[in-house]
Design a protein around this motif. Structure first.
Motif, PDB file in Angstrom:
ATOM      1  N   ALA A 139     170.488  38.824 -39.592  1.00  0.00           N
ATOM      2  CA  ALA A 139     171.027  38.880 -38.231  1.00  0.00           C
ATOM      3  C   ALA A 139     172.295  39.725 -38.172  1.00  0.00           C
ATOM      4  O   ALA A 139     172.968  39.931 -39.184  1.00  0.00           O
ATOM      5  N   PRO A 140     172.637  40.189 -36.967  1.00  0.00           N
ATOM      6  CA  PRO A 140     173.898  40.917 -36.800  1.00  0.00           C
ATOM      7  C   PRO A 140     175.105  40.027 -37.076  1.00  0.00           C
ATOM      8  O   PRO A 140     174.991  38.797 -37.140  1.00  0.00           O
ATOM      9  N   ALA A 141     176.256  40.645 -37.191  1.00  0.00           N
ATOM     10  CA  ALA A 141     177.473  39.936 -37.597  1.00  0.00           C
ATOM     11  C   ALA A 141     177.866  38.818 -36.637  1.00  0.00           C
ATOM     12  O   ALA A 141     178.385  37.801 -37.055  1.00  0.00           O
ATOM     13  N   GLY A 142     177.644  38.952 -35.355  1.00  0.00           N
ATOM     14  CA  GLY A 142     178.078  37.950 -34.387  1.00  0.00           C
ATOM     15  C   GLY A 142     177.108  36.811 -34.180  1.00  0.00           C
ATOM     16  O   GLY A 142     177.353  35.934 -33.348  1.00  0.00           O
ATOM     17  N   TYR A 143     176.017  36.779 -34.917  1.00  0.00           N
ATOM     18  CA  TYR A 143     174.983  35.771 -34.709  1.00  0.00           C
ATOM     19  C   TYR A 143     175.513  34.353 -34.894  1.00  0.00           C
ATOM     20  O   TYR A 143     175.293  33.488 -34.047  1.00  0.00           O
ATOM     21  N   LEU A 144     176.205  34.102 -35.974  1.00  0.00           N
ATOM     22  CA  LEU A 144     176.686  32.742 -36.243  1.00  0.00           C
ATOM     23  C   LEU A 144     177.741  32.313 -35.224  1.00  0.00           C
ATOM     24  O   LEU A 144     177.840  31.128 -34.888  1.00  0.00           O
TER      25      LEU A 144
END
Length: 168
Positions: A139-144
Motif C-alpha cells: 500500500a501507499p505510505a498514507g494507508y495506515l
C-alpha cells in the motif's frame, strides 16, 4: 494487495468478532441485563453500519454515473481494504471500552461478560493486524494513517449512544 490470504484473514476476524459479541451478549444478558447486553455487544457494529453503506454506495454510484465501467471494482476493493479492517477494529475498541464502563458500573457481575468477550476479540484484533501487515507491504505510505483515522471515528461512534433529539 487483495490476496486470498487477506480476504481469509478479514473474514476470520469478522467471524471472531461476531462470536465474541454473541458470547458477551449471552453472558451479560444472564448476569446483568438484556439492555446492557445489547449496548455493549451489538451496538458498536450496528452503529458503524452507516459508515459501511456510505463508503460502498457513493463511490460505486459515482463510477456508474460517470460511466467508468472499468472502475466499478475499485469501490469494492477500497471497501475491503479500508472500511472492513477499520470497522472491525473500531467496533472491537468501542466494545472493550463499553465493557470496561459496564465493569465499573456493575462490578463483578459484569466480569463474566468481559471474560467471554476477550479471547475471541483478541483473536479478531490479531487477525486484522496480520491482514493490515500484509496489505501495508504493497500500500501507499498514507494507508495506515487512513486506517487509523477511520478506526478512531468508528470507535468513537460505537461508544456514543444516540437517542432522538440528543446524544447521551
Amino acid at each position: 494487495m487483495l490476496t486470498p490470504l487477506v480476504l481469509a484473514l478479514l473474514f476470520l476476524a469478522l467471524t471472531a468478532y461476531i462470536s465474541a459479541a454473541a458470547m458477551a451478549a449471552l453472558v451479560l444478558k444472564e448476569t446483568v441485563s438484556a439492555e446492557v447486553s445489547s449496548d455493549v455487544a451489538v451496538s458498536p457494529m450496528v452503529r458503524s453500519a452507516p459508515y459501511m453503506l456510505v463508503s460502498i454506495a457513493i463511490p460505486w454510484l459515482l463510477t456508474l454515473v460517470l460511466g467508468l465501467r472499468d472502475a466499478v471494482k475499485l469501490p469494492i476493493v477500497m471497501f475491503l481494504l479500508v472500511i472492513v479492517p477499520s470497522t472491525i477494529m473500531g467496533s472491537l475498541l468501542s466494545s472493550w471500552l463499553l465493557m470496561a464502563m459496564t465493569l465499573l458500573r456493575y462490578g463483578k457481575s459484569a466480569l463474566p461478560g468481559l471474560l467471554a468477550f476477550s479471547p475471541p476479540a483478541i483473536l479478531s484484533a490479531l487477525l486484522v493486524l496480520k491482514a493490515l501487515w500484509h496489505i501495508s507491504c504493497f500500500a501507499p505510505a498514507g494507508y495506515l494513517f487512513i486506517i487509523l483515522v477511520f478506526t478512531v471515528l468508528i470507535a468513537l461512534n460505537g461508544c456514543v449512544k444516540q437517542e432522538v433529539g440528543h446524544v447521551v
